[in-house]
Design a protein around this motif. Structure first.
Motif, PDB file in Angstrom:
ATOM      1  N   LYS A 116      14.393   0.974  -1.416  1.00  0.00           N
ATOM      2  CA  LYS A 116      15.683   0.580  -2.050  1.00  0.00           C
ATOM      3  C   LYS A 116      15.994  -0.902  -1.465  1.00  0.00           C
ATOM      4  CE  LYS A 116      20.484   1.591  -3.148  1.00  0.00           C
ATOM      5  NZ  LYS A 116      21.650   2.787  -2.642  1.00  0.00           N
ATOM      6  N   CYS A 117      15.912  -1.031  -0.219  1.00  0.00           N
ATOM      7  CA  CYS A 117      16.447  -2.116   0.490  1.00  0.00           C
ATOM      8  C   CYS A 117      15.285  -3.120   0.897  1.00  0.00           C
ATOM      9  CB  CYS A 117      17.094  -1.889   1.836  1.00  0.00           C
ATOM     10  SG  CYS A 117      18.484  -0.384   1.522  1.00  0.00           S
ATOM     11  N   VAL A 118      14.322  -2.616   1.333  1.00  0.00           N
ATOM     12  CA  VAL A 118      13.124  -3.644   1.677  1.00  0.00           C
ATOM     13  C   VAL A 118      11.619  -2.991   1.511  1.00  0.00           C
ATOM     14  CG1 VAL A 118      14.321  -4.985   3.373  1.00  0.00           C
ATOM     15  CG2 VAL A 118      13.162  -2.780   4.104  1.00  0.00           C
ATOM     16  N   THR A 119      10.675  -3.698   1.613  1.00  0.00           N
ATOM     17  CA  THR A 119       9.368  -3.210   1.415  1.00  0.00           C
ATOM     18  C   THR A 119       9.057  -2.417   2.781  1.00  0.00           C
ATOM     19  OG1 THR A 119       8.178  -5.398   1.894  1.00  0.00           O
ATOM     20  CG2 THR A 119       8.655  -4.761  -0.507  1.00  0.00           C
ATOM     21  N   HIS A 120       8.025  -1.397   2.573  1.00  0.00           N
ATOM     22  CA  HIS A 120       7.484  -1.167   3.849  1.00  0.00           C
ATOM     23  C   HIS A 120       5.966  -0.876   3.813  1.00  0.00           C
ATOM     24  CE1 HIS A 120      11.668   0.350   5.049  1.00  0.00           C
ATOM     25  NE2 HIS A 120      11.751   0.423   3.779  1.00  0.00           N
ATOM     26  N   GLU A 121       5.353  -1.151   5.117  1.00  0.00           N
ATOM     27  CA  GLU A 121       3.898  -0.922   5.109  1.00  0.00           C
ATOM     28  C   GLU A 121       3.625   0.530   5.644  1.00  0.00           C
ATOM     29  OE1 GLU A 121      -0.303  -2.827   7.065  1.00  0.00           O
ATOM     30  OE2 GLU A 121       1.365  -3.878   7.356  1.00  0.00           O
ATOM     31  N   ASP A 161      14.696   5.268   2.574  1.00  0.00           N
ATOM     32  CA  ASP A 161      14.596   3.939   2.001  1.00  0.00           C
ATOM     33  C   ASP A 161      13.434   4.207   0.823  1.00  0.00           C
ATOM     34  OD1 ASP A 161      15.721   1.332   1.356  1.00  0.00           O
ATOM     35  OD2 ASP A 161      13.999   0.486   2.271  1.00  0.00           O
ATOM     36  N   VAL A 162      12.366   4.416   1.344  1.00  0.00           N
ATOM     37  CA  VAL A 162      11.407   4.420   0.314  1.00  0.00           C
ATOM     38  C   VAL A 162      11.653   5.673  -0.894  1.00  0.00           C
ATOM     39  CG1 VAL A 162       8.684   5.303   0.061  1.00  0.00           C
ATOM     40  CG2 VAL A 162       9.423   3.809   1.590  1.00  0.00           C
TER      41      VAL A 162
END
Length: 279
Positions: A116-121, A161-162
């Motif tokens: 929702k806020c940032v991308t994640h690896e 978040d994801v």
């Protein structure tokens, strides 16, 4: 000095009382017979001294086991073999992915997921029966380093978040689970917090009966680094080509030709890994 008074030094520096039964249980997982194990225990016991390191005890037991049978030695060195993946965590991520594949999951390594806020690896994304799980792998190349509570705290926030973004629109699968996998151990606080927020925690010896070591033995998914015949250089070459399991080498034995391994040695290596996979 009585034998029962021997204290040994763990990799963390902690002093604990030596346990003959614990060493016996460790050796029994190699598949060696009771006679062989008793012989090794007697030899190791005679060489103990106050403050001896657990590493030194392991090295001595391993050497004696290797003299008896390289296959036994390979199984005995399983924990150490995972440390030998190297300084980066990438081979461990591939290893965890491979273990999940043999449990029926479709897996992808090193995926970028939008939150929702940032991308994640994400280290590993695995799907099965309409459900997707995301897996974070915490690899330590040195003994004595455990995952503290900061690890599940951080990963739980990433998962939230994801998942928030995932649930905003229709997806082919549901995302309801997040795993944290480590080759070492979790501290008590890490376990307490992880269970409280609903993370699935998997370490070398947790959960009991279904820990990482149990899954490896049950499925015969031994890492290529357990081999007692491959050199360190050869192991690192294979890992760089994503050959992380002994099973992988059986199907990709041409890599041994690329390394210039002689035919006789090649057959011995393949015999060793096949024996492990079928044990």
């Amino acid at each position: 000095m009585k034998f029962k008074e021997i204290d040994v030094t763990k990799s963390s520096g902690e002093k604990v009382r030596f346990s003959l039964d614990k060493l016996r249980n460790s050796l029994s997982k190699s598949g060696a017979s009771k006679t062989v194990i008793d012989q090794i225990l007697n030899s190791v016991r005679d060489e103990l001294y106050q403050g001896i390191s657990t590493k030194e005890i392991y090295n001595r037991a391993f050497a004696l086991l290797k003299k008896q049978n390289s296959h036994y030695a390979s199984r005995y060195k399983l924990k150490k073999a995972i440390y030998e993946f190297g300084p980066t965590g990438y081979p461990f991520e591939n290893f965890v992915s491979a273990v999940l594949k043999y449990s029926g999951f479709n897996t992808k390594v090193g995926q970028i997921l939008q939150g929702k806020c940032v991308t994640h690896e994400i280290d590993v994304v695995a799907s099965k029966n309409g459900n997707t799980i995301i897996i974070e792998c915490k690899f330590h190349s040195e003994e004595g380093r455990n995952c503290n509570v900061k690890v599940p705290l951080y990963i739980a926030s990433r998962f939230k978040d994801v998942k928030t973004h995932w649930d905003l629109k229709p997806q082919e699968t549901d995302l309801n689970e997040c795993w944290v996998v480590t080759n070492t151990r979790f501290t008590e606080d890490a376990l307490k917090y992880g269970k409280c927020v609903g993370l699935h925690l998997l370490s070398w010896d947790y959960p009991k009966g279904d820990a990482l070591k149990d899954r490896i033995d049950r499925l015969g998914l031994y890492p290529i680094t357990v081999s007692t015949l491959l050199t360190n250089r050869e192991k690192q070459f294979l890992l760089s080509r994503d050959v992380v399991l002994c099973r992988d080498l059986i199907g990709d034995s041409f890599y041994l030709d690329h390394l210039g391994v002689s035919e006789t040695r090649k057959q011995n290596i393949l015999k060793e890994v096949k024996t492990l996979c079928n044990s």
